[in-house]
Motif scaffolding. Structure first.
Motif, PDB file in Angstrom:
ATOM      1  N   ASP A  15      -3.507   4.951  -1.408  1.00 20.15           N
ATOM      2  CA  ASP A  15      -4.209   3.691  -1.684  1.00 20.15           C
ATOM      3  C   ASP A  15      -5.365   3.475  -0.708  1.00 20.15           C
ATOM      4  O   ASP A  15      -6.396   2.905  -1.068  1.00 20.15           O
ATOM      5  CB  ASP A  15      -3.243   2.512  -1.600  1.00 20.15           C
ATOM      6  N   GLY A  16      -5.177   3.929   0.529  1.00 23.50           N
ATOM      7  CA  GLY A  16      -6.257   3.808   1.510  1.00 23.50           C
ATOM      8  C   GLY A  16      -7.462   4.638   1.108  1.00 23.50           C
ATOM      9  O   GLY A  16      -8.612   4.215   1.273  1.00 23.50           O
ATOM     10  N   LYS A  41       0.975   5.703  -0.459  1.00 25.02           N
ATOM     11  CA  LYS A  41       0.201   6.867  -0.051  1.00 25.02           C
ATOM     12  C   LYS A  41      -0.967   7.071  -1.021  1.00 25.02           C
ATOM     13  O   LYS A  41      -0.782   7.103  -2.235  1.00 25.02           O
ATOM     14  CB  LYS A  41       1.104   8.114  -0.043  1.00 25.02           C
ATOM     15  N   PHE A  87       0.847  -1.189   0.000  1.00 28.80           N
ATOM     16  CA  PHE A  87       0.000   0.000   0.000  1.00 28.80           C
ATOM     17  C   PHE A  87       0.883   1.240   0.000  1.00 28.80           C
ATOM     18  O   PHE A  87       1.772   1.385   0.843  1.00 28.80           O
ATOM     19  CB  PHE A  87      -0.910   0.013   1.227  1.00 28.80           C
ATOM     20  N   ALA A 133      -2.968   1.488   6.004  1.00 32.44           N
ATOM     21  CA  ALA A 133      -3.032   2.365   4.831  1.00 32.44           C
ATOM     22  C   ALA A 133      -4.135   3.407   4.996  1.00 32.44           C
ATOM     23  O   ALA A 133      -3.935   4.595   4.683  1.00 32.44           O
ATOM     24  CB  ALA A 133      -3.272   1.538   3.569  1.00 32.44           C
TER      25      ALA A 133
END
Length: 395
Positions: A202-203, A200, A198, A283
Motif C-alpha cells: 500500500d505504501g 504490504k 495499510f 507503510a
C-alpha cells in the motif's frame, strides 16, 4: 551664396518628391472610389447639360406662360432629384469605405488588446508560480512554467485569451484537461491516505499516486542536495520524502488551489488528506526499506546505520506485552521521533547525534536482556536488536 541656393533647391526638390510619393500612395489606394465618383459626376453633368440645352433650344425665350414655368419647375425638380440620388449613392459608397477602414482599425486595436492581455495574463501566472517557490523556501522549481501555462490554457495565444477553464470529464468519468485531473488526483490521494489499515504494497501504491501528482499536475523538481528518505523513480529524484510526506502534500494543495483560483474553479480541501499520519509513514518505510524485486521506486539511504535503525524501530513497534504495551518503549519512542521528519533523519549524519540515539537504545535493551529469561518468546529478537546496536556503536 550659390551653395546655399543649391541646398535650398535640393530641400524643395526632396519635399516635392516626398509629397508626390504620399499623393501617389493615397491615389493608389483610392483610385477606384475616385473613378466611381468621377463617372457619376460626369454622368450627372452630361445629363444636366443635355436636359438644359434641349430645353433652351425648345424654349429660347422667357415666357409669361404659367404652364411653361410649371414645366420648367418639373424639369428642375427631376434634375435635382437625380442629382440628390447620385450624391446620396456617392455618400453611401464613401461611408461604406470609411466603415470598412474603421473596422480594420478596430480589429487591429482589438488584436493589440488581446495580445497585451495574453502577455500580462501569462506573466502574472508565472510570477505567482515564482512566489510559490519562494514561499516554500525554494525547495523546488517548476520545470517549465510556460508549458504548465499552456497545459492549463491550451487555447490561449496572441490572438485569444480566456481567463476561465472548466473541468472536463468524459462519459466514463475520466479527466480531459488539467483542471479535471487536479480533482481526480486529489480524490485519489484522499482515498490512499485515509485507508483504515495499510497492507504490504500500500505504501508503494501511495508513492505512485504522489509521483503522478508531482509529475502530471505540479510539474516541479526538487532543488538542492538529496536527502535521506527522498523518493527516486528510475533514478530521478522527486520532492517527496517518506519521512516528511506532509511537506509535499502541503505544497501540492497550495499549488493546486492557486491553479484552481486562477482558472475560476473551486479549491480543494487539503484537510481531507491526513499526510502526517504515522501509519502512512510506517507503510512506506515498510515497503521501501525492504523493496520488492525490480522495483523502480527507491528511497535515498546514504546515512550509515539508517537501515539498521529502521529495522530496530519496526521490531520495537511490534513487540508488545499482553496489555499491548511496548516492551522497549524508550527505544521505540526515540526512533519513532527520529523517523518523524526528514530533518531529524538527516541529522543522523552527525556522529554525535547518531551515538546519542544508539546509547539511549542500548541502555534500555541491555537492562531488558538482564531481566529476561533465555527461553522467553522475545529473547531472540531483543538479542538481535542488541547486536545491531553494538555494531553501530563500534562502527
Amino acid at each position: 551664396m550659390l551653395v546655399g541656393c543649391h541646398h535650398n533647391f535640393l530641400g524643395r526638390e526632396a519635399t516635392v518628391k516626398g509629397s508626390d510619393k504620399t499623393f501617389g500612395k493615397w491615389f493608389g489606394s483610392n483610385w477606384i472610389w475616385l473613378t466611381v465618383v468621377g463617372v457619376m459626376l460626369s454622368g450627372v453633368a452630361g445629363l444636366g447639360y443635355k436636359i438644359f440645352s434641349t430645353y433652351a433650344a425648345t424654349f429660347p425665350y422667357i415666357s409669361n406662360d404659367h404652364t411653361a414655368w410649371a414645366s420648367f419647375g418639373s424639369l428642375l425638380a427631376g434634375f435635382f432629384t437625380l442629382t440628390g440620388t447620385v450624391a446620396t449613392v456617392a455618400t453611401l459608397l464613401f461611408l461604406a469605405r470609411q466603415n470598412k477602414a474603421m473596422q480594420k482599425v478596430n480589429q487591429a486595436q482589438l488584436d493589440s488588446m488581446t495580445f497585451e492581455r495574453y502577455i500580462n495574463h501569462r506573466k502574472l501566472f508565472i510570477e505567482q508560480l515564482k512566489d510559490l517557490e519562494i514561499a516554500h523556501k525554494n525547495a523546488f522549481n517548476f520545470c517549465d512554467p510556460n508549458l504548465l501555462y499552456k497545459t492549463i490554457f491550451p487555447e490561449n495565444g496572441p490572438h485569444k485569451c480566456e481567463f476561465s477553464v472548466e473541468s472536463k470529464f468524459d462519459a466514463n468519468g475520466d479527466y480531459e484537461n488539467l483542471i479535471s485531473e487536479i480533482y481526480f488526483r486529489f480524490e485519489e490521494l484522499v482515498e490512499r491516505f485515509n485507508v483504515s489499515q495499510f497492507n504490504k504494497g500500500d505504501g508503494d501504491l501511495l508513492a505512485r499516486c504522489l509521483i503522478n501528482f508531482h509529475d502530471r499536475v505540479l510539474m516541479i523538481e526538487p532543488v538542492g542536495a538529496k536527502r535521506n528518505g527522498d523518493i527516486e523513480f528510475n533514478s530521478v529524484p522527486y520532492f517527496i520524502n517518506i519521512f516528511s510526506i506532509e511537506e509535499f502534500v502541503r505544497a501540492a494543495v497550495k499549488i493546486s488551489n492557486h491553479i484552481l483560483r486562477f482558472t475560476n474553479n473551486n479549491e480543494v480541501d487539503g484537510s481531507r488528506i491526513f499526510a502526517n499520519s504515522k501509519f502512512v509513514r510506517y507503510a512506506m518505510m515498510d515497503d521501501y526499506f525492504r523493496p520488492v524485486d525490480n522495483q523502480r521506486i527507491e528511497i535515498v539511504t546514504s546515512i550509515f546505520g539508517i537501515k539498521a535503525l529502521e529495522s530496530i524501530h519496526r521490531h520495537a513497534f511490534r513487540m508488545r506485552d499482553s496489555e499491548n504495551e511496548f516492551l522497549l518503549p524508550v527505544t521505540f519512542r526515540t526512533l519513532d521521533n527520529i523517523f518523524s521528519s526528514a530533518e531529524l533523519v538527516n541529522g543522523l549524519a552527525d556522529d554525535e547525534v547518531l551515538n546519542e540515539v544508539v546509547e539511549d537504545c542500548i541502555e534500555e535493551v541491555g537492562d531488558y536482556l538482564q531481566q529476561m529469561k533465555v527461553d522467553s518468546t522475545n529473547f531472540s529478537m531483543v538479542n538481535k536488536i542488541s547486536d545491531k546496536l553494538i555494531a553501530l556503536r563500534n562502527r
